[in-house]
Design an enzyme around this catalytic site. Structure first.
Site, PDB file in Angstrom:
ATOM      1  N   HIS A   1       0.452   0.158  -7.736  1.00  0.00           N
ATOM      2  CA  HIS A   1       1.026  -0.695  -6.668  1.00  0.00           C
ATOM      3  C   HIS A   1      -0.807  -0.977  -5.550  1.00  0.00           C
ATOM      4  CE1 HIS A   1       4.939  -0.156  -5.638  1.00  0.00           C
ATOM      5  NE2 HIS A   1       5.146   0.544  -6.473  1.00  0.00           N
TER       6      HIS A   1
ATOM      7  N   LYS B   1       4.425  -3.724  10.269  1.00  0.00           N
ATOM      8  CA  LYS B   1       4.124  -2.751   9.181  1.00  0.00           C
ATOM      9  C   LYS B   1       3.192  -1.966   9.480  1.00  0.00           C
ATOM     10  CE  LYS B   1       2.433  -7.182   7.542  1.00  0.00           C
ATOM     11  NZ  LYS B   1       2.758  -7.193   6.329  1.00  0.00           N
ATOM     12  N   ARG B   2       2.751  -0.608   7.919  1.00  0.00           N
ATOM     13  CA  ARG B   2       2.000  -0.245   8.585  1.00  0.00           C
ATOM     14  C   ARG B   2       1.092  -0.272   8.760  1.00  0.00           C
ATOM     15  NH1 ARG B   2       4.142   5.296   6.649  1.00  0.00           N
ATOM     16  NH2 ARG B   2       1.639   6.192   7.443  1.00  0.00           N
TER      17      ARG B   2
ATOM     18  N   LYS C   1      -5.283  -4.530   7.085  1.00  0.00           N
ATOM     19  CA  LYS C   1      -3.399  -5.322   7.037  1.00  0.00           C
ATOM     20  C   LYS C   1      -4.177  -5.824   8.227  1.00  0.00           C
ATOM     21  CE  LYS C   1       0.107  -2.754   5.317  1.00  0.00           C
ATOM     22  NZ  LYS C   1       0.827  -3.455   4.423  1.00  0.00           N
TER      23      LYS C   1
ATOM     24  N   THR D   1       5.669  -7.143   0.648  1.00  0.00           N
ATOM     25  CA  THR D   1       7.125  -7.403   1.142  1.00  0.00           C
ATOM     26  C   THR D   1       7.565  -7.852   2.619  1.00  0.00           C
ATOM     27  OG1 THR D   1       7.888  -4.808   1.381  1.00  0.00           O
ATOM     28  CG2 THR D   1       7.896  -5.743  -1.228  1.00  0.00           C
TER      29      THR D   1
ATOM     30  N   LYS E   1      10.833 -11.214   3.852  1.00  0.00           N
ATOM     31  CA  LYS E   1      12.144 -10.785   4.353  1.00  0.00           C
ATOM     32  C   LYS E   1      11.987 -11.653   4.919  1.00  0.00           C
ATOM     33  CE  LYS E   1      11.314  -5.786   3.618  1.00  0.00           C
ATOM     34  NZ  LYS E   1      10.720  -4.433   4.414  1.00  0.00           N
TER      35      LYS E   1
HETATM   36  C1  LIG Z   1       9.123  -4.736   4.683  1.00  0.00           C
HETATM   37  C2  LIG Z   1       8.983  -2.602   5.244  1.00  0.00           C
HETATM   38  C3  LIG Z   1       7.330  -2.625   4.676  1.00  0.00           C
HETATM   39  C4  LIG Z   1       6.210  -3.194   4.211  1.00  0.00           C
HETATM   40  O1  LIG Z   1       5.974  -4.536   4.891  1.00  0.00           O
HETATM   41  P1  LIG Z   1       4.866  -5.043   4.658  1.00  0.00           P
HETATM   42  O2  LIG Z   1       5.030  -6.287   5.175  1.00  0.00           O
HETATM   43  O3  LIG Z   1       4.970  -5.296   3.160  1.00  0.00           O
HETATM   44  O4  LIG Z   1       3.492  -3.919   4.902  1.00  0.00           O
HETATM   45  C5  LIG Z   1       7.039  -1.058   5.415  1.00  0.00           C
HETATM   46  N1  LIG Z   1       8.246  -0.898   6.790  1.00  0.00           N
HETATM   47  C6  LIG Z   1       9.400  -1.242   6.847  1.00  0.00           C
HETATM   48  C7  LIG Z   1      10.128  -0.496   7.295  1.00  0.00           C
HETATM   49  C8  LIG Z   1       9.626  -2.289   6.337  1.00  0.00           C
HETATM   50  O5  LIG Z   1      11.307  -2.887   5.964  1.00  0.00           O
END
Ligand SMILES: *Cc1c(COP(=O)(O)O)cnc(C)c1O
Length: 832
Positions: free
Chosen positions: A376, A565-566, A571, A673, A677
């Site tokens: 990952h 995101k985190r 990022k 991911t 979304k």
């Molecule tokens: C989808 C999701 C992530 C992943 O987000 P990235 O932008 O791909 O880092 C992290 N936390 C939550 C709560 C999510 O729903």
């Protein structure tokens, strides 16, 4: 299944399940039954009780099929897969389970008749936050898709008592609070199964002896500690197909009997303390995303998961196959979600050799034909290494086995490249300091190694794992991530769901490629108008969330520009923040002609020990404070930090987003991911060529994607000669932004708090090369702003993003895992 099992189930179904009807009246009766007869409450009681009553009502409707699924899978001809993951970021389950059962509308109606709002009840559900971010959420989406595809896949994880911490923002700083998600009661979606309790060993030493009967050398692990693993099963329903798969979460418990001798010896205190130590194993989820801290308790967690799960599978096998392992490898496959469960390679060897008395070669054949590893990350700080000394102390027998695996593996390397000691050193599972490289253990023990997006899988072959690729090119493959459209469209975006259902039918719920039909509606002005209406309503919903969580009022006709995101340097929330400061500087100097009003939304948690990430949160909040309270700025710019970003927040955020920020330094984000979304829900992406952004852009077309920034190769070429000062010298906008930060415009009464941030982005050592991408980011953001003002163009882009998002369903991802790695036969669960 045995006829006895079937008969018993038929009797139960006849007597009990027939009572369970899915119509409004049946749901209403059961809801009232649970509320009054089970919980002793009434319609006016607290919402938590109504949630519980509804959850039990829904759960009842899963149980029969769950049992039926379990029995169908037990038939020995069916190959099964096991998904081993330290994290399952499930979120809420009520809406998802009702949706997959097909009872959402009936339940809504039933509650409405009782004068209750189902939304209010749904909102009361606490997220099961048993994960950090993308990796854990991926595991949860995988489970949903496997059940929908009727694949016999079981998830194995840990039942942490405290999940991901709750984040509060206090004076702009992140404050962590414990997430005691189980509360005082039970999680309504779990069933404890004490009868499948397993025992996991720790500590002690190994004693080899010769079996007097067979003459074989046998190693006995004289452990000095044994912890019970008690399973809690969570049902995972497929979409309207009678399949209910199982997610089995292990809870650590002390073995009371084992400690009895200590009680008797008068060591009451020591015995109780030891009990605590045992139960600590599943007490809390480590809140680190993309970094490892090497703590002993974490290693205990990893081994606990792996040992309990593998014992579970092997013991079931022995029970049904009389310890005949000839068909074990063709009947079972284990998918390792990152290196966290890679001890599975050693543990399966231990079980087969020490407990089942197979020979080494036979056991190794089984291991290397049942283990598959998913990588990952490429970030070095996330690559796990455990000290051999710690392992010797905690897991002496597994360490022995790893040493033997490495010994035999290096002999193989020596055979292929005779005399190449350097290569042996590079490939060794043990590094020069005696640390165990967990990724290497996973690769050596697995028949498949996959990355999670095309670019990432390529980078693994070219860089990080190149030596292994040369040795075993056939093991390497790509499986681009996805997300489940059940949760991430149908469940969280009812407006869009209804619009899609009436125009392209309902097949997209299980076949996301159907979304391409949307392209035939691009010229349909009535449809376009409805599309825009749905987006506006979703933006209002997001605006309401912002109001509730931050007190800020935002205008839903502004462009909603979102990065959630985190929080991590790679990022690059900082790059986004610099752009915000740039827009603010523009407004302050009066250059507002033709400016697009924006709401810039941030959200995300920082690992509690990650100083720089926490400083970034503080910076964003301080900038928000200044910008939002400047009367000269008004609606042109609002900045929001949504606290406690989590799955249920994302379910409101992604439908209400116009612009999706996916701006990591190229080559650093494995897949992402969140990007998917947003795309499905009609957001347009501004992004670098990183992770799955590459594939998103290919799918949607260049003209519907805002690309900027250095590419992976350019980033790599710059290392060692990166000169951030040169970008500053050539860019007056960047100078203005840095100047505002340096004079303390956003920290007037908190001198120096952003010095570290400024130093990091101005350093030639800045790995993330934030300033290198500033100019192209600002320019492309200006193109975004102009595109947004052309409402018709934006609607087209929005529809196109959704229309072309079909391949980012985990249904596609899981089909590929199955086609290339697992080779499972879908099983139609029979119902009467
Ligand atoms: C989808 C999701 C992530 C992943 O987000 P990235 O932008 O791909 O880092 C992290 N936390 C939550 C709560 C999510 O729903």
């Amino acid at each position: 299944m045995s006829t006895q099992d079937q008969t018993s189930l038929d009797v139960i179904n006849h007597r009990v399940s027939k009572r369970l009807t899915n119509d409004k009246a049946g749901l209403e009766t059961d809801f009232l039954h649970y509320l009054q007869n089970n919980l002793g409450r009434e319609l006016t009681s607290e919402v938590d009780y109504k949630l519980k009553a509804l959850a039990y009502t829904v759960r009842d409707r899963l149980m029969g099929n769950w049992k039926q699924t379990w029995l169908s899978y037990r038939e020995n001809t069916n190959k099964r897969a096991y998904y081993l993951s330290m994290e399952f970021l499930i979120g809420r389950s009520l809406v998802n389970n009702m949706l997959n059962l097909g009872i959402e509308n009936q339940a809504t109606e039933a509650l409405r008749e009782l004068g209750l709002s189902i939304e209010e009840i749904e909102e009361a559900e606490i997220d099961a936050g048993l994960g950090n971010g993308g990796l854990g959420r991926l595991a949860a989406c995988f489970m949903d898709s496997c059940a929908t595809l009727q694949l016999p896949v079981m998830g194995y994880g840990l039942r942490y008592e405290y999940g991901m911490f709750r984040q509060r923002i206090q004076n702009g700083f992140q404050v962590e609070e414990p997430d005691h998600w189980l509360g005082f009661g039970y999680y309504p979606w779990e069933v404890q199964r004490r009868e499948y309790t397993r025992r996991v060993k720790f500590g002690g030493y190994c004693r080899p002896y010769t079996d007097p009967h067979t003459g074989h050398l046998i190693v006995h692990w004289e452990n000095d500690e044994e912890v019970l693993a008690v399973p809690f099963d969570v049902p995972i329903p497929g979409y309207k197909n009678h399949t209910v798969n199982t997610l089995r979460l292990w809870d650590a418990a002390a073995d009371e009997a084992f400690k009895l001798s200590e009680f008797n010896a008068g060591s009451y205190f020591e015995a109780v303390a030891a009990k605590n130590e045992a139960e600590n194993i599943t007490m809390v989820l480590y809140p680190n995303d993309s970094s490892e801290n090497g703590k002993e308790l974490r290693l205990r967690q990893q081994y606990f998961l792996v040992s309990a799960s593998l014992q579970d599978v092997v013991e079931q096998w022995v029970k049904h196959h009389n310890a005949d392992f000839t068909r074990f490898a063709e009947s079972n496959v284990f998918q390792l979600n990152d290196t966290h469960p890679s001890l599975a390679v050693a543990e399966l060897m231990r079980i087969l050799v020490d407990e089942q008395h197979l020979g080494w070669d036979e056991a190794w054949h089984i291991v290397t034909h049942t283990m598959a590893y998913t990588n990952h990350t490429l970030l070095p700080e996330a690559l796990e290494k455990w000290s051999g000394d710690l392992m010797r102390k905690l897991l002496p027998r597994p360490l022995d086995i790893i040493e033997e695996i490495n010994h035999r593996f290096l002999a193989q390397v020596a055979q292929k490249w005779p005399g190449d000691m350097e290569r042996q050193r590079r490939l060794s599972i043990f590094d020069e300091h005696g640390m165990v490289r967990m990724a290497y253990l996973a690769i050596v023990g697995s028949f498949s190694v996959n990355g999670v997006a095309a670019l990432h899988s390529q980078l693994l072959k070219d860089g990080l794992f190149n030596d292994f690729y040369q040795l075993w090119p056939e093991r390497f493959n790509n499986k681009t991530n996805g997300v489940t459209q059940r949760r991430w469209m149908a469940g969280c975006n009812p407006g869009l769901r209804d619009l899609l259902n009436t125009n392209i039918g309902e097949d997209w719920v299980t076949d996301l490629s159907q979304l391409s039909q949307l392209e035939t509606y691009l010229q349909d002005s009535d449809f376009r108008q409805k599309w825009a209406q749905v987006k506006l309503q979703n933006k209002q919903r997001l605006a309401d969330l912002i109001k509730k969580d931050t007190g800020l009022t935002v205008n839903p006709t502004s462009m909603f520009d979102v990065q959630v995101k985190r929080i991590h340097e790679y990022k690059r929330q900082l790059l986004n923040a610099l752009h915000v400061v740039h827009l603010y500087a523009r407004i302050k100097r009066g250059a507002t002609q033709n400016m697009t009003p924006r709401v810039v939304v941030f959200g995300g948690k920082a690992a509690p020990g990650y100083h720089m990430a926490k400083a970034i949160i503080k910076l964003i909040n301080n900038v928000a404070q200044v910008v939002n309270n400047d009367p000269g700025v008004g609606d042109l710019l609002k900045v929001v930090f949504i606290p406690n970003y989590r799955v249920s927040a994302m379910e409101v955020i992604c439908p209400g987003t116009d612009l999706s920020e996916q701006i990591s330094t190229a080559g650093k984000e494995a897949s992402g991911t969140g990007n998917m979304k947003f795309m499905m829900n009609g957001a347009v992406t501004i992004g670098t060529l990183d992770g799955a952004n590459v594939e998103i852009r290919e799918a949607v077309g260049d003209e519907h994607f805002f690309l900027f920034g250095l590419q992976t190769e350019q980033v790599q070429d710059l290392i060692g000669r990166y000169q951030p000062q040169s970008y500053i010298d050539n860019d007056v906008d960047l100078q203005a932004v840095l100047n505002l930060l340096e004079v303390g415009h956003f920290n007037q009464f908190e001198p120096g708090i952003f010095d570290d941030i400024l130093a990091s982005i101005k350093s030639p050592q800045d790995e993330w090369m934030t300033l290198a991408d500033f100019r192209s980011y600002v320019e492309v953001q200006e193109q975004v702003a102009q595109a947004y003002q052309d409402a018709e163009r934006w609607v087209t882009m929005s529809i196109m993003n959704s229309a072309r998002s079909g391949m980012f369903s985990t249904d596609r991802t899981m089909s590929e895992y199955n086609r290339d790695i697992w080779h499972l036969k879908p099983i139609q669960v029979q119902t009467d």
